[in-house]
Design a protein around this motif. Sequence first.
Motif, PDB file in Angstrom:
ATOM      1  N   TYR A   1       3.441 -32.020 -20.935  1.00  0.00           N
ATOM      2  CA  TYR A   1       3.829 -33.327 -21.501  1.00  0.00           C
ATOM      3  C   TYR A   1       2.995 -33.629 -22.736  1.00  0.00           C
ATOM      4  N   GLY A   2       3.645 -34.189 -23.738  1.00  0.00           N
ATOM      5  CA  GLY A   2       2.949 -34.650 -24.930  1.00  0.00           C
ATOM      6  C   GLY A   2       3.885 -35.417 -25.829  1.00  0.00           C
ATOM      7  N   ASN A   3       3.412 -36.531 -26.363  1.00  0.00           N
ATOM      8  CA  ASN A   3       4.184 -37.292 -27.345  1.00  0.00           C
ATOM      9  C   ASN A   3       5.556 -37.731 -26.850  1.00  0.00           C
ATOM     10  N   GLY A   4       5.628 -38.139 -25.604  1.00  0.00           N
ATOM     11  CA  GLY A   4       6.890 -38.619 -25.063  1.00  0.00           C
ATOM     12  C   GLY A   4       7.876 -37.516 -24.720  1.00  0.00           C
ATOM     13  N   THR A   5       7.395 -36.283 -24.628  1.00  0.00           N
ATOM     14  CA  THR A   5       8.291 -35.143 -24.396  1.00  0.00           C
ATOM     15  C   THR A   5       7.782 -34.266 -23.255  1.00  0.00           C
ATOM     16  N   LEU A   6       8.698 -33.905 -22.355  1.00  0.00           N
ATOM     17  CA  LEU A   6       8.420 -32.886 -21.362  1.00  0.00           C
ATOM     18  C   LEU A   6       8.988 -31.571 -21.878  1.00  0.00           C
ATOM     19  N   THR A   7       8.169 -30.527 -21.886  1.00  0.00           N
ATOM     20  CA  THR A   7       8.613 -29.222 -22.361  1.00  0.00           C
ATOM     21  C   THR A   7       8.603 -28.229 -21.213  1.00  0.00           C
ATOM     22  N   LEU A   8       9.757 -27.625 -20.961  1.00  0.00           N
ATOM     23  CA  LEU A   8       9.899 -26.583 -19.945  1.00  0.00           C
ATOM     24  C   LEU A   8       9.629 -25.246 -20.621  1.00  0.00           C
ATOM     25  N   ILE A   9       8.612 -24.523 -20.153  1.00  0.00           N
ATOM     26  CA  ILE A   9       8.125 -23.329 -20.839  1.00  0.00           C
ATOM     27  C   ILE A   9       8.475 -22.079 -20.036  1.00  0.00           C
ATOM     28  N   GLY A  10       9.286 -21.223 -20.612  1.00  0.00           N
ATOM     29  CA  GLY A  10       9.710 -20.005 -19.937  1.00  0.00           C
ATOM     30  C   GLY A  10       8.611 -18.974 -19.831  1.00  0.00           C
ATOM     31  N   GLY A  11       8.543 -18.316 -18.677  1.00  0.00           N
ATOM     32  CA  GLY A  11       7.529 -17.290 -18.457  1.00  0.00           C
ATOM     33  C   GLY A  11       8.094 -15.975 -17.977  1.00  0.00           C
ATOM     34  N   GLY A  12       9.406 -15.772 -18.167  1.00  0.00           N
ATOM     35  CA  GLY A  12      10.003 -14.497 -17.811  1.00  0.00           C
ATOM     36  C   GLY A  12      10.364 -14.350 -16.348  1.00  0.00           C
ATOM     37  N   ASP A  13      10.570 -15.453 -15.650  1.00  0.00           N
ATOM     38  CA  ASP A  13      10.945 -15.403 -14.241  1.00  0.00           C
ATOM     39  C   ASP A  13      12.463 -15.403 -14.109  1.00  0.00           C
ATOM     40  N   ARG A  14      13.043 -14.228 -13.844  1.00  0.00           N
ATOM     41  CA  ARG A  14      14.494 -14.123 -13.718  1.00  0.00           C
ATOM     42  C   ARG A  14      14.992 -14.627 -12.371  1.00  0.00           C
ATOM     43  N   LEU A  15      14.078 -14.892 -11.444  1.00  0.00           N
ATOM     44  CA  LEU A  15      14.486 -15.371 -10.122  1.00  0.00           C
ATOM     45  C   LEU A  15      14.290 -16.876  -9.971  1.00  0.00           C
ATOM     46  N   LEU A  16      14.006 -17.568 -11.068  1.00  0.00           N
ATOM     47  CA  LEU A  16      13.834 -19.017 -11.041  1.00  0.00           C
ATOM     48  C   LEU A  16      15.125 -19.691 -10.575  1.00  0.00           C
ATOM     49  N   THR A  17      15.004 -20.646  -9.661  1.00  0.00           N
ATOM     50  CA  THR A  17      16.172 -21.323  -9.104  1.00  0.00           C
ATOM     51  C   THR A  17      16.171 -22.809  -9.449  1.00  0.00           C
ATOM     52  N   SER A  18      17.323 -23.442  -9.236  1.00  0.00           N
ATOM     53  CA  SER A  18      17.403 -24.892  -9.454  1.00  0.00           C
ATOM     54  C   SER A  18      16.496 -25.636  -8.472  1.00  0.00           C
ATOM     55  N   ALA A  19      16.298 -25.071  -7.274  1.00  0.00           N
ATOM     56  CA  ALA A  19      15.371 -25.676  -6.316  1.00  0.00           C
ATOM     57  C   ALA A  19      13.939 -25.637  -6.858  1.00  0.00           C
ATOM     58  N   ASP A  20      13.585 -24.548  -7.547  1.00  0.00           N
ATOM     59  CA  ASP A  20      12.263 -24.465  -8.169  1.00  0.00           C
ATOM     60  C   ASP A  20      12.111 -25.521  -9.264  1.00  0.00           C
TER      61      ASP A  20
END
Length: 474
Positions: free
Chosen positions: A166-185
Amino acid sequence: MSDSATAAPETPPAQSPSLQALSTEPAFLPGGRRRHRKSKPFGPGARRALVLAMAFPVASAALAGPSAFAADGSPLKATPDSAPDTAADTDPGDQQLITNLTKRIVDARLGNNVSGVVLDAKTDRPLWGHNASTALMPASNTKLATATAALTVLGPDHRFTTKVSYGNGTLTLIGGGDRLLTSADLDAMATDAVAGLKAAGLTTVKVRVDDSLFPEPTLANGWNDGYYPDSVAPVRALVVDGHGVTDTSIDAGQVFAGKLAAAGITVDGAVARAQASSTDVPVAQHQSPKLADTVHQMLKVSDNNTAETLLRMTALGAGHSATFEDGAAVVRGVLSDTYGISLDNVEIHDGSGLSRANRIPATTLAEILDRATESRYESVLGPIVDGLPVAGEAGGTLAPEWGRFDDPNSSCAVGKVRAKTGTLTGAIALSGLTKGTDGNWKIFSFVENGSTADANSIKDAMDGLAATVNGCWA
């Protein structure tokens, strides 16, 4: 996703049985003298040395090798480079295997541009070969090389991390190469982020996605336009639920924004791409399953997207840029420098095997599996053997629903063969292992290019070759 460029994704299978389940003997622990080894004892120190040894720049020439095609584009032909073994001390079952393979490799369904090799894992003895060093398009058998490099450089216990800052009124989702990431995560990460926002009295944010971990290009040399986004998505560091869309990062950001909205946070404007600031505050993160589990799933269902992500993360782990070119160079370095595998005529341009510019000889594919089955590398490369689809087992690419091992000649090998499939238009491959009639494990690789027969007929012929190695089709 299947290794066919046109097949629909398969459902990820449950954990497969070990090799012990395929045999009354203990799990695969081959012994015997390794005559051709150049590799060194392997451990964490060796992995670090490998990473340090791979210094920039990575020249494009590192990816090049003699093509299996002439200047006019026609396939190069080669005479069999390993004549049938007729030594007097050859086991009778092996002699029958040699005789049968020599006859069956010229099956009209396989066409005129086919190669194959069989090794005895206990003695390391090459039993049979046909054009074994001829470099052909390997299709998804390329994933064997990708998995070997990823497990070696990163380690089987490695996990990939997705973050939210979080910074300056913004949430940033940062990718780390997880191909198994789910909507539950993402839901769990959103819950943590919302708790922090509300504690700070904030109810409105912008949402951005940062997928800068992977630079362009997002498409590999040799990919046909029809491959994406269904068979493979443009490669990015952020994706959710394996969605096959053109921009997986924005898609993941939109799913994340929806989770925030459902928790009472107002999302200001559309999701956009932006790099996180070094002054941002970390508010949530998620770690992937272990790499061993990721490799297992990738091989079992031949997931192209996971393979491409692993190629790039392996490049990063070795200190290189996360590009197709650098990833392929790291794969070559691991195969050659760590495991002593020949790179003669090898060309690699992606991690999945969808590239029609890839060329790997059957003998190289067999050597990769040979290393994976050695007891000294079991702790690192064991997930490759465990991840190989089993003939007749549901959920993998050798399952009945894919029409594998279901004809009179090969059905006898159900439950007895583990192998990686490979399917592209004009290229079909099968590389794996099975026990022969003498009780020893045999490693095999068969690759054909350019057959005009129906793909299912070619696969039936390939399955018959594997059943021949097993000896049940005598």
